[in-house]
Design an enzyme around this catalytic site. Structure first.
Site, PDB file in Angstrom:
ATOM      1  N   GLY A 164     -18.657 -44.821 -15.183  1.00  0.00           N
ATOM      2  CA  GLY A 164     -18.791 -43.373 -15.031  1.00  0.00           C
ATOM      3  C   GLY A 164     -20.078 -43.012 -14.313  1.00  0.00           C
ATOM      4  O   GLY A 164     -20.945 -43.863 -14.079  1.00  0.00           O
ATOM      5  N   ALA A 181     -28.751 -52.807  -3.249  1.00  0.00           N
ATOM      6  CA  ALA A 181     -29.395 -54.026  -3.750  1.00  0.00           C
ATOM      7  C   ALA A 181     -30.641 -54.387  -2.950  1.00  0.00           C
ATOM      8  O   ALA A 181     -31.470 -55.177  -3.398  1.00  0.00           O
ATOM      9  CB  ALA A 181     -28.400 -55.178  -3.713  1.00  0.00           C
ATOM     10  N   LYS A 192     -22.364 -34.546  -7.971  1.00  0.00           N
ATOM     11  CA  LYS A 192     -23.700 -35.070  -7.655  1.00  0.00           C
ATOM     12  C   LYS A 192     -24.809 -34.253  -8.304  1.00  0.00           C
ATOM     13  O   LYS A 192     -25.792 -34.807  -8.804  1.00  0.00           O
ATOM     14  CB  LYS A 192     -23.875 -35.137  -6.137  1.00  0.00           C
ATOM     15  CG  LYS A 192     -22.946 -36.135  -5.473  1.00  0.00           C
ATOM     16  CD  LYS A 192     -23.219 -36.278  -4.001  1.00  0.00           C
ATOM     17  CE  LYS A 192     -22.085 -37.050  -3.317  1.00  0.00           C
ATOM     18  NZ  LYS A 192     -21.875 -38.395  -3.853  1.00  0.00           N
ATOM     19  N   GLY A 204     -26.740 -43.460  -6.749  1.00  0.00           N
ATOM     20  CA  GLY A 204     -27.611 -42.671  -5.866  1.00  0.00           C
ATOM     21  C   GLY A 204     -28.084 -41.402  -6.555  1.00  0.00           C
ATOM     22  O   GLY A 204     -29.231 -40.961  -6.381  1.00  0.00           O
ATOM     23  N   ASP A 205     -27.214 -40.802  -7.334  1.00  0.00           N
ATOM     24  CA  ASP A 205     -27.592 -39.583  -8.079  1.00  0.00           C
ATOM     25  C   ASP A 205     -28.648 -39.910  -9.118  1.00  0.00           C
ATOM     26  O   ASP A 205     -29.577 -39.125  -9.350  1.00  0.00           O
ATOM     27  CB  ASP A 205     -26.367 -38.978  -8.769  1.00  0.00           C
ATOM     28  CG  ASP A 205     -25.282 -38.617  -7.778  1.00  0.00           C
ATOM     29  OD1 ASP A 205     -25.622 -38.311  -6.619  1.00  0.00           O
ATOM     30  OD2 ASP A 205     -24.100 -38.662  -8.153  1.00  0.00           O
ATOM     31  N   LEU A 226     -31.270 -48.525  -0.145  1.00  0.00           N
ATOM     32  CA  LEU A 226     -30.550 -49.659   0.442  1.00  0.00           C
ATOM     33  C   LEU A 226     -29.754 -50.429  -0.610  1.00  0.00           C
ATOM     34  O   LEU A 226     -29.493 -51.618  -0.447  1.00  0.00           O
ATOM     35  CB  LEU A 226     -31.561 -50.591   1.127  1.00  0.00           C
ATOM     36  CG  LEU A 226     -32.421 -49.950   2.232  1.00  0.00           C
ATOM     37  CD1 LEU A 226     -33.538 -50.900   2.665  1.00  0.00           C
ATOM     38  CD2 LEU A 226     -31.565 -49.560   3.421  1.00  0.00           C
ATOM     39  N   GLY A 276     -33.056 -52.365  -2.289  1.00  0.00           N
ATOM     40  CA  GLY A 276     -34.191 -51.539  -2.694  1.00  0.00           C
ATOM     41  C   GLY A 276     -34.242 -50.223  -1.949  1.00  0.00           C
ATOM     42  O   GLY A 276     -33.200 -49.606  -1.688  1.00  0.00           O
ATOM     43  N   SER A 299     -28.107 -47.764 -14.077  1.00  0.00           N
ATOM     44  CA  SER A 299     -26.922 -46.892 -14.121  1.00  0.00           C
ATOM     45  C   SER A 299     -25.656 -47.626 -13.686  1.00  0.00           C
ATOM     46  O   SER A 299     -24.548 -47.195 -14.008  1.00  0.00           O
ATOM     47  CB  SER A 299     -27.126 -45.653 -13.243  1.00  0.00           C
ATOM     48  OG  SER A 299     -26.981 -45.990 -11.871  1.00  0.00           O
TER      49      SER A 299
HETATM   50  O1  RIB Z   1     -22.132 -39.412  -6.511  1.00  0.00           O
HETATM   51  C1  RIB Z   1     -21.034 -39.545  -7.391  1.00  0.00           C
HETATM   52  C2  RIB Z   1     -20.345 -38.237  -7.543  1.00  0.00           C
HETATM   53  O2  RIB Z   1     -19.789 -37.863  -6.313  1.00  0.00           O
HETATM   54  C3  RIB Z   1     -19.203 -38.253  -8.525  1.00  0.00           C
HETATM   55  O3  RIB Z   1     -19.600 -37.941  -9.835  1.00  0.00           O
HETATM   56  C4  RIB Z   1     -18.228 -37.256  -7.931  1.00  0.00           C
HETATM   57  O4  RIB Z   1     -18.042 -36.126  -8.715  1.00  0.00           O
HETATM   58  C5  RIB Z   1     -18.783 -36.910  -6.560  1.00  0.00           C
HETATM   59  O5  RIB Z   1     -19.409 -35.688  -6.562  1.00  0.00           O
END
Ligand code: RIB
Length: 317
Positions: free
Chosen positions: A282, A218, A39, A246-247, A216, A220, A277
């Site tokens: 990936g 889809a 993350k 989310g990241d 949330l 938003g 994203s």
């Molecule tokens: O949020 C996704 C991430 O969660 C992945 O890349 C995985 O490594 C975990 O940390």
């Protein structure tokens, strides 16, 4: 101003499946890939691809995977001088299954991430962390840092609530909200409306000047302040892989806030980045570049965002 990310670094072993296995079930996979993830690393890549100066603090093992991850992050232009290579530990690994609809299951073996300690406080700019590194390390860091402090509360760990007093902006998704502020915490019924979700998010505030963003998917995102609520719609897409969305949101958010943008400006941008994203496979590799996000928000309607020009945020009293 620069974005400082303190967080996890993982190698993601991603397996594509027709559907995710039920408990006790064996399913056959179509393909597997080894990609950069974690993350913290994903958020750093997302912020760097917005054109922001990013400094990363984290830990890997003194192994090939760790060296590969440091190299990959450096290639993104991220300052990797704060990444430690720990001789006794292995680099973190995440085992990820993604089904045909883009849904996923993730198991993380923390490795070196679990040993991260003694991080330098961040005086200026933006500090962004998540919960794949030790909570005591984050507690000390957040308490001593004068930067704008953003905590992405993933993965949900109830003991992380002790950190909230030293956070300026909490970013949590709906399942995390259910864990940190369960419906019972308000004595309310199972209302999933925006106002009800915001009321639960507000129970997490320790100070009047804090904000929470409830993502949330889809649906938003909600920007929740003590006396204000804003709903930001998402961009309609057909996701192929939601790992790291989310990241992406958190990294783009931190980048925009570092430029001095308001939450009202940064959150729509972060929603659009997160949607983009999900169109690639990936986690770290799927983070969009700034130009793609800007195009999506300002350009003509596209196959992936047919109605973006007609969508507007709703400010609730
Ligand atoms: O949020 C996704 C991430 O969660 C992945 O890349 C995985 O490594 C975990 O940390």
């Amino acid at each position: 101003m620069a974005v400082h990310i303190v967080g996890s670094i993982n190698i993601d072993i991603i397996t594509s499946l027709h559907r995710l296995p039920l408990p006790g079930e064996t399913v056959l996979a179509e393909a597997t890939a080894r990609l950069p993830g974690g993350k913290g690393a994903n958020q750093a890549v997302a912020a760097a691809r917005m054109g922001t100066e990013v400094h990363f603090t984290g830990a890997v093992g003194k192994d090939d995977s760790g060296a590969w991850m440091i190299q990959r992050l450096a290639l993104e232009g991220i300052d990797v001088s704060g990444i430690r290579s720990l001789p006794e530990e292995a680099t973190g690994t995440a085992y990820i299954a993604v089904d045909a609809l883009g849904e996923n299951q993730i198991i993380v073996v923390s490795g070196a991430n679990a040993k991260l300690a003694g991080c330098e406080p961040v005086g200026q700019g933006v500090l962004l962390s998540q919960l794949e590194v030790p909570i005591p390390t984050l507690a000390e860091l957040f308490a001593k840092s004068g930067a704008l402090r953003i905590l992405n509360t993933a993965p949900a760990l109830i003991e992380a609530k002790a950190l909230f007093t030293h956070v300026d902006i909490l970013v949590l998704n709906r399942p995390e909200l259910d864990i940190y502020a369960p419906i019972a915490s308000l004595g309310a019924d199972a209302d999933a409306g925006w106002e009800a979700l915001a009321a639960r998010a507000r129970t997490l505030f320790c100070r009047d000047d804090q904000a929470a963003i409830v993502t949330l998917g889809a649906g938003g995102a909600l920007v929740v302040r003590k006396e204000r609520l804003l709903h930001v719609p998402s961009v309609p897409v057909r996701p192929v892989d939601t790992v790291g969305a989310g990241d992406c949101f958190c990294g783009a958010l931190a980048a925009l806030l570092g430029e001095g943008r308001s939450l009202e400006e940064a959150v729509p941008f972060a929603c659009a980045a997160a949607a983009l994203s999900t169109l690639a496979h990936g986690a770290a590799p799927s983070m969009p570049r700034r130009e793609a996000v800007a195009d999506l928000l300002s350009g003509p309607a596209t196959e992936h965002a047919p109605a973006i020009k007609n969508r507007s945020s709703v400010i609730l009293p």
